[in-house]
Every structure is written in structure tokens, then in C-alpha cells.
Design a protein around this motif. Structure first.
Motif, short mmCIF file in Angstrom:
data_model
loop_
_atom_site.label_atom_id
_atom_site.label_comp_id
_atom_site.label_asym_id
_atom_site.label_seq_id
_atom_site.Cartn_x
_atom_site.Cartn_y
_atom_site.Cartn_z
N TRP A 11 37.45 70.14 29.27
CA TRP A 11 36.56 68.99 29.26
C TRP A 11 35.13 69.19 29.67
CZ3 TRP A 11 40.09 63.75 29.47
CH2 TRP A 11 41.00 63.81 28.18
N LYS A 12 35.14 70.15 30.62
CA LYS A 12 33.99 70.19 31.26
C LYS A 12 33.42 68.70 31.99
CE LYS A 12 32.62 74.12 28.48
NZ LYS A 12 31.84 75.05 27.96
N MET A 13 32.11 68.34 32.31
CA MET A 13 31.73 67.22 32.77
C MET A 13 31.59 66.27 31.76
SD MET A 13 28.77 66.65 35.73
CE MET A 13 27.31 66.39 34.60
N ASN A 14 32.64 65.82 31.06
CA ASN A 14 32.67 64.87 30.08
C ASN A 14 33.73 63.97 30.30
OD1 ASN A 14 30.45 65.76 27.99
ND2 ASN A 14 31.75 67.67 28.25
N TRP A 170 28.09 84.42 25.34
CA TRP A 170 27.08 84.11 24.24
C TRP A 170 27.78 83.14 23.10
CZ3 TRP A 170 29.44 86.46 20.19
CH2 TRP A 170 30.49 87.77 20.32
N ALA A 171 29.12 83.03 23.35
CA ALA A 171 29.80 82.22 22.39
C ALA A 171 30.22 80.93 22.98
CB ALA A 171 31.23 82.94 21.84
N ILE A 172 29.76 80.48 24.08
CA ILE A 172 30.04 79.10 24.63
C ILE A 172 29.23 78.11 24.44
CG2 ILE A 172 30.53 78.08 26.87
CD1 ILE A 172 31.71 80.68 28.03
N GLY A 173 29.70 77.14 23.57
CA GLY A 173 28.90 76.06 23.38
C GLY A 173 27.66 76.41 22.32
N THR A 174 27.65 77.37 22.05
CA THR A 174 26.60 77.92 20.98
C THR A 174 26.98 77.71 19.59
OG1 THR A 174 27.24 80.17 20.85
CG2 THR A 174 25.66 79.82 22.55
N GLY A 175 28.03 77.50 19.26
CA GLY A 175 28.50 77.63 17.81
C GLY A 175 28.83 79.03 16.99
N GLU A 176 28.26 79.77 18.02
CA GLU A 176 28.53 81.08 17.63
C GLU A 176 29.65 81.81 18.13
OE1 GLU A 176 26.24 85.66 17.73
OE2 GLU A 176 25.10 83.79 18.57
N THR A 177 30.69 81.98 17.27
CA THR A 177 32.08 82.47 17.84
C THR A 177 32.07 83.97 17.83
OG1 THR A 177 33.01 80.73 16.34
CG2 THR A 177 34.66 81.99 17.60
N GLY A 235 33.86 72.22 23.51
CA GLY A 235 33.50 71.06 22.47
C GLY A 235 34.37 70.47 21.78
N ALA A 236 35.27 71.36 21.14
CA ALA A 236 36.26 70.84 20.07
C ALA A 236 37.50 70.09 20.68
CB ALA A 236 36.76 71.96 19.26
N SER A 237 37.68 70.43 22.19
CA SER A 237 38.76 69.65 22.80
C SER A 237 38.64 67.99 22.92
CB SER A 237 38.95 70.31 24.20
OG SER A 237 37.84 70.01 25.29
N LEU A 238 37.21 67.63 22.59
CA LEU A 238 37.09 66.38 22.90
C LEU A 238 37.28 65.63 21.41
CD1 LEU A 238 33.84 66.74 25.13
CD2 LEU A 238 36.16 65.94 25.96
N LYS A 239 37.64 66.31 20.54
CA LYS A 239 37.63 65.48 19.22
C LYS A 239 39.08 65.73 18.56
CE LYS A 239 34.22 68.43 17.96
NZ LYS A 239 33.03 68.94 17.28
N PRO A 240 39.40 64.90 17.50
CA PRO A 240 40.63 65.04 16.99
C PRO A 240 40.93 66.48 16.37
CG PRO A 240 39.41 62.99 16.08
CD PRO A 240 38.67 63.86 17.22
N ASP A 241 39.82 67.30 16.18
CA ASP A 241 40.13 68.66 15.91
C ASP A 241 41.13 69.44 16.78
OD1 ASP A 241 38.38 68.70 13.65
OD2 ASP A 241 37.15 70.15 14.62
N PHE A 242 41.08 69.04 17.86
CA PHE A 242 41.86 69.72 19.04
C PHE A 242 43.17 69.70 18.40
CE2 PHE A 242 44.19 70.33 23.23
CZ PHE A 242 43.64 71.32 23.43
#
Ligand code: PGA
Length: 248
Positions: A11-14, A170-177, A235-242
Motif C-alpha cells: 500500500w506504500k504511504m496510502n 523502471w517498472a514501478i509505478g510507471t505503468g511500464e511492466t 498501485g493496483a492493490s488499492l483498487k478492486p483490480d487487486f
């Protein structure tokens, strides 16, 4: 060898404590899956309310960080006994944000891995290369060096319980997997390294996650790879996507 899948949210700082409890409730039915270890690694202040909120569900609680001493004059830090007492089972160690923003080096990370095991916590040990190292084609040596240092003095029995997260920075939080093949290449390399440092039985048991912009759309392909046993999801762990990733 069938390794049990582990999907962890970072969740990081969220999320404030009340937002955290609301998110646990929102995800409750979506993350049900008896074949997967589901972990929420949450900010320190959210640990107690989240541990309470996940009681009776399949979700385990993790911390994002801790310090290597049990108690004393370490203003601002939190200890392993505090985490254990609050119901924490997992702890992220050596995330690239801790390394890059807070200056954690492999000596401290190694001490944290050993302290976590000594305290009955399961480390989720992060490694990963920068874009510059990827472009210079020195990422494999970098990852091998990180893991070798971070596991110095850690026993084979401990490594069998360890979770390693390969997270290319380079893939963290960048949308680039990373592509599934890029992720699999490094996860396979890490498993080979564990076989070299320990033995094949240990390499067969250690669980290796991929992390870096994993989402509901790319999780199934990444998780289909032989050496990818799970994901560490920001990022995606904070949404129903998880829930979709848990059930990918
Ligand atoms: P991300 O973060 O999924 O938002 O890229 C992953 C992580 O940093 O653990």
C-alpha cells in the motif's frame, strides 16, 4: 514443484486508518481464494485496524518496514516484537523506495532479513535494477550481487520460507511492466542463484514474486511463468483490480 502462490499488496504511504478499514471491506469478497496466500502490507499506523478488519478472512497482514532492534532509543522506528504483537506475519525488506529515498544499503537489509526470521516474521525481500543498469545490460550481475549480500548468513531452512520480489525499478509505478519473458528471465536467474548459494531443494521452495505495474490485465500472463510464484502489487492493490490479480 508446486509452490503456493503469494499475492501481496504494497500500500506504500496510502490510506488513513479509516480509509484502510474501508478498503479491506471493499476488497473482502473479491480477494477470496483458498489456493493463494493474500497479504496486505500496510503503513504502520494502519496495521492494528487492518489486522482487526481482516480477522476471519483469508487475508494476512504485512508491514512495509521495521528496524532491527527490539526496543529503545530509535525515534520514529517500529520493531519486530511490535509487529508480531499486532498480528503481522510478513514484512517487506529492501524495497527500492527504501533503498533510494531512505538510503538503506545491503548491510542493513541483510540485518533486517536475519532479524525478521529470528522474530518469526516472513521477509518479502525486494531486489531490482534501475533503467540505467537495464540499458547497460549489467542487470543480471546487479541482482545477483544484491541477493548474495542480502542473504549473507541466512540458512537454507530460512530461505525455504523466504519470499523474494523481483521489482525492476523502471517498472514501478510507471505503468511500464516488464514483459512476462523479461520478468521470467530474472526470476529464473534468482532461482538458479539460490540453487548455487544453497541447493536445489531450497531453490525449489523459495517463492519469487514479480512486482512493477502488475495489474488485472497483465497478471495472468506473468503468473503463468514457471518461476513467477506471485506478485508484489503497488498501485493496483488499492483498487478492486487487486481481486482480479488474486484470482488471475
Ligand atoms: P506498482 O508498485 O505496482 O505501483 O508498480 C510495485 C511496488 O513498488 O511494490
Amino acid at each position: 514443484m508446486a509452490r503456493r502462490r503469494i499475492i501481496a499488496g504494497n500500500w506504500k504511504m496510502n490510506k488513513t486508518p479509516s480509509e484502510a478499514v474501508a478498503l479491506v471491506a471493499e476488497l473482502k469478497d473479491l480477494v477470496k481464494n483458498d489456493d493463494v496466500d493474500v497479504v496486505y502490507c500496510v503503513p504502520a499506523i494502519d496495521i492494528v485496524p487492518v489486522a482487526e478488519a481482516v480477522k476471519g478472512t483469508n487475508v494476512h497482514v504485512g508491514a512495509e518496514n521495521f528496524y532491527i532492534v527490539d526496543n529503545g532509543a530509535f525515534t520514529g522506528e517500529i520493531s519486530a516484537p511490535m509487529l508480531k504483537d499486532a498480528g503481522v506475519e510478513y514484512v517487506i525488506i529492501g524495497h527500492s523506495e527504501r533503498r533510494d529515498i531512505f538510503g538503506e544499503n545491503d548491510i542493513l537489509i541483510n540485518q533486517k532479513v536475519k532479524k525478521a526470521f529470528a522474530s518469526g516474521l516472513t521477509p518479502i525481500l525486494c531486489c531490482g535494477e534501475s533503467l540505467a543498469l537495464r540499458k547497460a545490460d549489467t542487470y543480471k550481475e546487479w541482482i545477483e550481487r544484491q541477493i548474495t549480500w542480502d542473504l549473507d548468513g541466512v540458512t537454507a531452512d530460512q530461505v525455504k520460507k523466504l519470499v523474494i520480489a523481483y521489482e525492476p525499478i523502471w517498472a514501478i509505478g510507471t505503468g511500464e511492466t516488464a514483459t512476462a519473458d523479461q520478468a521470467e528471465e530474472v526470476c529464473g536467474l534468482i532461482r538458479k542463484l539460490i540453487a548455487k548459494l544453497y541447493d536445489q531443494a531450497t531453490a525449489d521452495e523459495v517463492r519469487i514474486q514479480y512486482g512493477g505495474s502488475m495489474n488485472a490485465g497483465n497478471a495472468a500472463e506473468l503468473l503463468s511463468k514457471e518461476n513467477i510464484d506471485g506478485g508484489l502489487i503497488g498501485g493496483a492493490s488499492l483498487k478492486p483490480d487487486f481481486g482480479k490479480i488474486v484470482n488471475a
